[in-house]
Scaffold this motif. Structure first.
Motif, short mmCIF file in Angstrom:
data_model
loop_
_atom_site.label_atom_id
_atom_site.label_comp_id
_atom_site.label_asym_id
_atom_site.label_seq_id
_atom_site.Cartn_x
_atom_site.Cartn_y
_atom_site.Cartn_z
N TRP A 32 -87.57 25.84 68.72
CA TRP A 32 -86.46 26.48 68.02
C TRP A 32 -85.99 27.77 68.70
O TRP A 32 -84.79 28.08 68.68
CB TRP A 32 -86.80 26.72 66.55
N THR A 67 -83.97 26.59 71.69
CA THR A 67 -82.73 26.02 71.16
C THR A 67 -81.76 27.13 70.76
O THR A 67 -80.57 27.08 71.09
CB THR A 67 -83.02 25.10 69.95
N PHE A 68 -82.27 28.14 70.08
CA PHE A 68 -81.43 29.26 69.64
C PHE A 68 -80.73 29.93 70.82
O PHE A 68 -79.52 30.16 70.78
CB PHE A 68 -82.30 30.28 68.88
N GLU A 89 -78.10 27.37 72.86
CA GLU A 89 -76.92 26.77 72.21
C GLU A 89 -75.60 27.26 72.79
O GLU A 89 -74.72 26.46 73.11
CB GLU A 89 -76.94 27.05 70.71
N SER A 118 -74.90 26.20 76.34
CA SER A 118 -74.72 24.75 76.45
C SER A 118 -73.27 24.36 76.25
O SER A 118 -72.78 23.43 76.89
CB SER A 118 -75.64 24.01 75.47
N GLY A 119 -72.56 25.05 75.38
CA GLY A 119 -71.13 24.78 75.21
C GLY A 119 -70.35 25.12 76.47
O GLY A 119 -69.45 24.38 76.88
N SER A 132 -78.66 16.02 79.09
CA SER A 132 -79.39 16.23 77.84
C SER A 132 -80.41 15.12 77.61
O SER A 132 -81.58 15.39 77.31
CB SER A 132 -78.40 16.29 76.68
N ASP A 161 -81.97 19.14 73.55
CA ASP A 161 -81.34 19.20 72.24
C ASP A 161 -80.11 20.10 72.27
O ASP A 161 -79.06 19.76 71.72
CB ASP A 161 -82.35 19.69 71.21
N SER A 162 -80.22 21.26 72.91
CA SER A 162 -79.10 22.20 72.96
C SER A 162 -77.93 21.64 73.75
O SER A 162 -76.77 21.84 73.38
CB SER A 162 -79.55 23.52 73.59
N SER A 202 -76.13 19.19 71.47
CA SER A 202 -75.56 19.73 70.24
C SER A 202 -74.06 19.98 70.34
O SER A 202 -73.60 20.84 71.08
CB SER A 202 -76.27 21.05 69.89
N THR A 215 -71.81 18.33 71.77
CA THR A 215 -71.13 17.87 72.98
C THR A 215 -70.26 16.64 72.73
O THR A 215 -69.10 16.60 73.12
CB THR A 215 -72.17 17.60 74.09
#
Length: 185
Positions: free
Chosen positions: A48, A51-52, A55, A58-59, A74, A106-107, A110, A112
């Protein structure tokens, strides 16, 4: 737009099913392989935390690299993280590497595919299609992922606890190598 809708369904459902297969047994798997509750919680904390922090970039990565290339990365990264956890003996280093890789995977996933289909919708001037696409995904995806969770936890996990992780990893990898090479990315 119909072609893109089916690509969205295919990739999203395979990815979600890959996660669903092992999600019901990950705690049992770790406990069975000698991880204490503290180490299992450490794995989740690593997951987590990474991931935090991953995120937002990742965008940006999806925007720059391309949505389908990002979803491919991913799946491969997440599959590798699960394979490492499933095949390594109880070891803090490998557990940490697995937690980082699964979190990065995971990120990258997320949002995508949602962004990809929304952009395709705008490109084709069919903004009214998104509601139907997302509703259709829910109608199809929800029962399939529920079934995958049941199969992972009640069938595969009862055979061997590492099977849901390995088969989940195969779903992530299959998604990447089965479909994307034929797409214009």
């Amino acid at each position: 737009m119909k072609k893109y809708k089916y690509i969205f369904y295919y990739i999203s459902i395979l990815y979600t099913m890959g996660t669903s297969l092992w999600s019901g047994t990950i705690y049992l798997f770790m406990r069975h392989n000698g991880y204490s509750y503290s180490l299992t919680n450490l794995f989740l904390e690593i997951f987590w935390l990474v991931t935090f922090f991953a995120e937002i970039p990742s965008g940006y990565i999806a925007d720059k690299l391309g949505y389908l290339k990002t979803i491919m990365a991913s799946g491969i990264i997440r599959a590798l993280g699960l394979i490492i956890l499933a095949l390594s003996p109880m070891n803090l280093l490998w557990m940490t590497v697995s937690g980082v890789l699964t979190a990065l995977g995971d990120s990258l996933q997320s949002g995508t595919m949602t962004s990809w289909i929304a952009n395709k919708d705008v490109e084709h001037g069919e903004k009214d299609q998104l509601g139907a696409i997302f509703s259709g995904y829910s109608i199809i995806g929800t029962p399939l992922t529920m079934a995958a969770t049941f199969v992972g936890a009640n069938i595969l996990g009862n055979i061997r606890l590492d099977l849901p992780l390995l088969i989940g990893a195969a779903f992530f990898a299959r998604d990447q190598f089965d479909h994307h090479p034929s797409l214009k990315i």
